[in-house]
Design a protein around this motif. Structure first.
Motif, PDB file in Angstrom:
ATOM      1  N   THR A  95      -4.186   3.015  -3.304  1.00  0.00           N
ATOM      2  CA  THR A  95      -3.319   3.763  -2.401  1.00  0.00           C
ATOM      3  C   THR A  95      -1.849   3.516  -2.708  1.00  0.00           C
ATOM      4  O   THR A  95      -1.042   4.431  -2.688  1.00  0.00           O
ATOM      5  CB  THR A  95      -3.602   3.360  -0.940  1.00  0.00           C
ATOM      6  OG1 THR A  95      -5.001   3.484  -0.700  1.00  0.00           O
ATOM      7  CG2 THR A  95      -2.844   4.236   0.034  1.00  0.00           C
ATOM      8  N   TYR A  96      -1.511   2.258  -2.986  1.00  0.00           N
ATOM      9  CA  TYR A  96      -0.129   1.872  -3.279  1.00  0.00           C
ATOM     10  C   TYR A  96      -0.069   1.228  -4.657  1.00  0.00           C
ATOM     11  O   TYR A  96      -0.039   0.004  -4.776  1.00  0.00           O
ATOM     12  CB  TYR A  96       0.390   0.876  -2.242  1.00  0.00           C
ATOM     13  CG  TYR A  96       0.403   1.392  -0.826  1.00  0.00           C
ATOM     14  CD1 TYR A  96       1.259   2.412  -0.458  1.00  0.00           C
ATOM     15  CD2 TYR A  96      -0.424   0.839   0.148  1.00  0.00           C
ATOM     16  CE1 TYR A  96       1.288   2.878   0.845  1.00  0.00           C
ATOM     17  CE2 TYR A  96      -0.401   1.296   1.449  1.00  0.00           C
ATOM     18  CZ  TYR A  96       0.461   2.317   1.790  1.00  0.00           C
ATOM     19  OH  TYR A  96       0.494   2.775   3.069  1.00  0.00           O
ATOM     20  N   PRO A  97      -0.027   2.005  -5.743  1.00  0.00           N
ATOM     21  CA  PRO A  97      -0.023   1.414  -7.080  1.00  0.00           C
ATOM     22  C   PRO A  97       1.286   0.722  -7.438  1.00  0.00           C
ATOM     23  O   PRO A  97       1.299  -0.185  -8.252  1.00  0.00           O
ATOM     24  CB  PRO A  97      -0.280   2.594  -8.014  1.00  0.00           C
ATOM     25  CG  PRO A  97       0.163   3.787  -7.241  1.00  0.00           C
ATOM     26  CD  PRO A  97      -0.055   3.463  -5.793  1.00  0.00           C
ATOM     27  N   GLU A  98       2.380   1.147  -6.834  1.00  0.00           N
ATOM     28  CA  GLU A  98       3.667   0.540  -7.143  1.00  0.00           C
ATOM     29  C   GLU A  98       4.295  -0.021  -5.879  1.00  0.00           C
ATOM     30  O   GLU A  98       4.140   0.528  -4.798  1.00  0.00           O
ATOM     31  CB  GLU A  98       4.623   1.572  -7.750  1.00  0.00           C
ATOM     32  CG  GLU A  98       4.231   1.991  -9.145  1.00  0.00           C
ATOM     33  CD  GLU A  98       5.296   2.850  -9.793  1.00  0.00           C
ATOM     34  OE1 GLU A  98       6.476   2.752  -9.389  1.00  0.00           O
ATOM     35  OE2 GLU A  98       4.934   3.617 -10.690  1.00  0.00           O
ATOM     36  N   ILE A  99       5.022  -1.109  -6.078  1.00  0.00           N
ATOM     37  CA  ILE A  99       5.768  -1.702  -4.978  1.00  0.00           C
ATOM     38  C   ILE A  99       6.876  -0.723  -4.598  1.00  0.00           C
ATOM     39  O   ILE A  99       7.577  -0.207  -5.451  1.00  0.00           O
ATOM     40  CB  ILE A  99       6.390  -3.046  -5.414  1.00  0.00           C
ATOM     41  CG1 ILE A  99       5.310  -4.021  -5.875  1.00  0.00           C
ATOM     42  CG2 ILE A  99       7.244  -3.638  -4.307  1.00  0.00           C
ATOM     43  CD1 ILE A  99       4.253  -4.315  -4.856  1.00  0.00           C
ATOM     44  N   ASN A 100       7.004  -0.473  -3.315  1.00  0.00           N
ATOM     45  CA  ASN A 100       8.023   0.455  -2.831  1.00  0.00           C
ATOM     46  C   ASN A 100       8.771  -0.229  -1.708  1.00  0.00           C
ATOM     47  O   ASN A 100       8.229  -0.453  -0.639  1.00  0.00           O
ATOM     48  CB  ASN A 100       7.364   1.752  -2.348  1.00  0.00           C
ATOM     49  CG  ASN A 100       8.393   2.802  -1.982  1.00  0.00           C
ATOM     50  OD1 ASN A 100       9.546   2.490  -1.724  1.00  0.00           O
ATOM     51  ND2 ASN A 100       7.966   4.039  -1.975  1.00  0.00           N
TER      52      ASN A 100
END
Length: 129
Positions: A95-100
């Motif tokens: 769902t969240y592949p990259e740190i945001n």
């Protein structure tokens, strides 16, 4: 502006301030760039020459804002690397592949619903699966 600032804590700036203190034969003024002022054009040429050298004469320390930005970038890169190398959280990572950094303030319940994880597993299973 830097010389007049009370917030700049760099040693080089303080050394310049101390050398200028009490000197009436030196006047500092702001000059608009590239307006044909001979002294400004000469300073610009010397700055470009110094920037193209392989060796530097003076090493400046970073300002507080620069240090914060550098550290934030390093922390984000380290966090992203740990996130991608972790053996846990594979479903959440889909769902969240990259740190945001902008999503850090999201509601924990929202994240639990989106990722399918949370305290109310049985209820989620009935709702979503």
């Amino acid at each position: 502006m830097t010389v007049e600032s009370l917030n700049d804590q760099r040693e080089l700036i303080w050394n310049i301030k101390n050398k200028l203190k009490g000197r009436e034969d030196i006047e500092l003024m702001w000059v608009r760039a590239h307006m044909g002022e001979m002294g400004n054009e000469r300073a610009d040429m010397l700055a470009k020459d110094a920037a193209n050298r392989e060796m530097t004469d003076v090493h400046f320390t970073h300002s507080i804002v620069q240090m914060r930005n550098i550290n934030n970038k390093k922390l984000k890169e380290l966090w992203q690397r740990r996130w991608m190398e972790s053996t846990k959280g594979t479903w959440t990572r889909l769902t969240y592949p990259e740190i945001n950094m902008t999503q850090l303030g999201a509601d924990i319940h929202y994240n639990e619903i989106v990722t399918g994880r949370g305290m109310f597993g049985a209820l989620q299973n009935r709702m979503f699966w």
